[in-house]
Design a protein around this motif. Structure first.
Motif, PDB file in Angstrom:
ATOM      1  N   PRO A  72       0.808  -1.230   0.000  1.00 40.38           N
ATOM      2  CA  PRO A  72       0.000   0.000   0.000  1.00 40.38           C
ATOM      3  C   PRO A  72       0.842   1.282   0.000  1.00 40.38           C
ATOM      4  CG  PRO A  72      -0.832  -1.551   1.632  1.00 40.38           C
ATOM      5  CD  PRO A  72       0.430  -2.131   1.089  1.00 40.38           C
ATOM      6  N   LEU A  73       1.919   1.326   0.768  1.00 39.47           N
ATOM      7  CA  LEU A  73       2.731   2.540   0.796  1.00 39.47           C
ATOM      8  C   LEU A  73       3.449   2.774  -0.528  1.00 39.47           C
ATOM      9  CD1 LEU A  73       4.193   2.568   4.419  1.00 39.47           C
ATOM     10  CD2 LEU A  73       2.399   4.014   3.433  1.00 39.47           C
ATOM     11  N   ASP A  75       2.391   1.694  -3.451  1.00 37.39           N
ATOM     12  CA  ASP A  75       1.357   2.064  -4.415  1.00 37.39           C
ATOM     13  C   ASP A  75       0.973   3.532  -4.250  1.00 37.39           C
ATOM     14  OD1 ASP A  75       1.433  -0.547  -5.273  1.00 37.39           O
ATOM     15  OD2 ASP A  75      -0.365  -1.148  -4.159  1.00 37.39           O
ATOM     16  N   LEU A  76       0.841   3.971  -3.021  1.00 38.23           N
ATOM     17  CA  LEU A  76       0.538   5.378  -2.753  1.00 38.23           C
ATOM     18  C   LEU A  76       1.674   6.273  -3.237  1.00 38.23           C
ATOM     19  CD1 LEU A  76      -1.262   7.549  -1.469  1.00 38.23           C
ATOM     20  CD2 LEU A  76      -0.062   7.129   0.685  1.00 38.23           C
ATOM     21  N   ALA A  77       2.910   5.877  -2.979  1.00 37.55           N
ATOM     22  CA  ALA A  77       4.071   6.651  -3.428  1.00 37.55           C
ATOM     23  C   ALA A  77       4.112   6.724  -4.948  1.00 37.55           C
ATOM     24  CB  ALA A  77       5.358   6.043  -2.878  1.00 37.55           C
ATOM     25  N   ARG A  79       1.535   6.520  -7.057  1.00 39.72           N
ATOM     26  CA  ARG A  79       0.471   7.441  -7.503  1.00 39.72           C
ATOM     27  C   ARG A  79       0.862   8.887  -7.234  1.00 39.72           C
ATOM     28  NH1 ARG A  79      -2.864   3.273  -5.531  1.00 39.72           N
ATOM     29  NH2 ARG A  79      -4.067   2.331  -7.191  1.00 39.72           N
ATOM     30  N   ALA A  80       1.367   9.155  -6.042  1.00 34.49           N
ATOM     31  CA  ALA A  80       1.771  10.526  -5.696  1.00 34.49           C
ATOM     32  C   ALA A  80       2.904  10.994  -6.607  1.00 34.49           C
ATOM     33  CB  ALA A  80       2.207  10.597  -4.235  1.00 34.49           C
TER      34      ALA A  80
END
Length: 168
Positions: A72-73, A75-77, A79-80
């Motif tokens: 999750p982290l 994937d978030l990174a 996208r960001a």
């Protein structure tokens, strides 16, 4: 793993080349008034124009979904990081166009004269020009990190992420 569409792949690699070429053709300081970097302007504005279809494809579902995200982290990174790069692809051409106006340098795109985004000044073009120059370096660092992460996915995680954007 699903691949990106040919349109997205072409836009991705074309924009990468344009951004790199824009960085190499950029000049700063007083030289811009005497010898405007016309090629740099053209390259930067090309990025801005190509960003419109690139974002449209991204926003309207033209990209493959991540398969079973397990980190999750990361994937978030990812996208960001993509959205920061998109922000720079929008902001850099606009701040450069603005700075050119402050310098009194006319900007054309494919022979079409564009209106100045700011009034000309005699001295320094101001902080926006500095933001543009710094942003140019930041976008290269982030693009380098983007490449490093793609290689990490390909050769360490072996998840095929790089092959999704491969032109062949």
């Amino acid at each position: 793993m699903a691949r990106y569409s040919k349109t997205v792949i072409v836009l991705h690699w074309l924009m990468a080349v344009l951004i790199l070429a824009a960085w190499f053709t950029g000049e700063g300081g007083r030289h811009v008034r005497e010898n405007p970097p016309v090629l740099h302007f053209w390259l930067g504005l090309s990025v801005l124009v190509l960003l419109v279809p690139r974002l449209a494809v991204r926003l309207f579902g033209g990209i493959p979904a991540m398969e079973a995200p397990q980190r999750p982290l990361l994937d978030l990174a990812a996208r960001a990081g993509h959205w920061v790069l998109y922000g720079l692809m929008l902001g850099l051409p606009i701040t450069g166009w603005y700075a050119a106006g402050r310098l009194g340098v006319p900007v054309t795109f494919f022979g079409l004269p564009l209106p100045a985004l700011a009034a000309s000044v005699q001295g320094s073009p101001g902080w926006v020009a500095e933001v543009h120059e710094t942003g140019g370096t930041v976008v290269l660092w982030l693009a380098g990190l983007h490449v490093a992460m793609a290689l990490w996915h390909q050769f360490v995680l072996r998840d095929g992420t790089l092959s999704r954007m491969s032109p062949v």
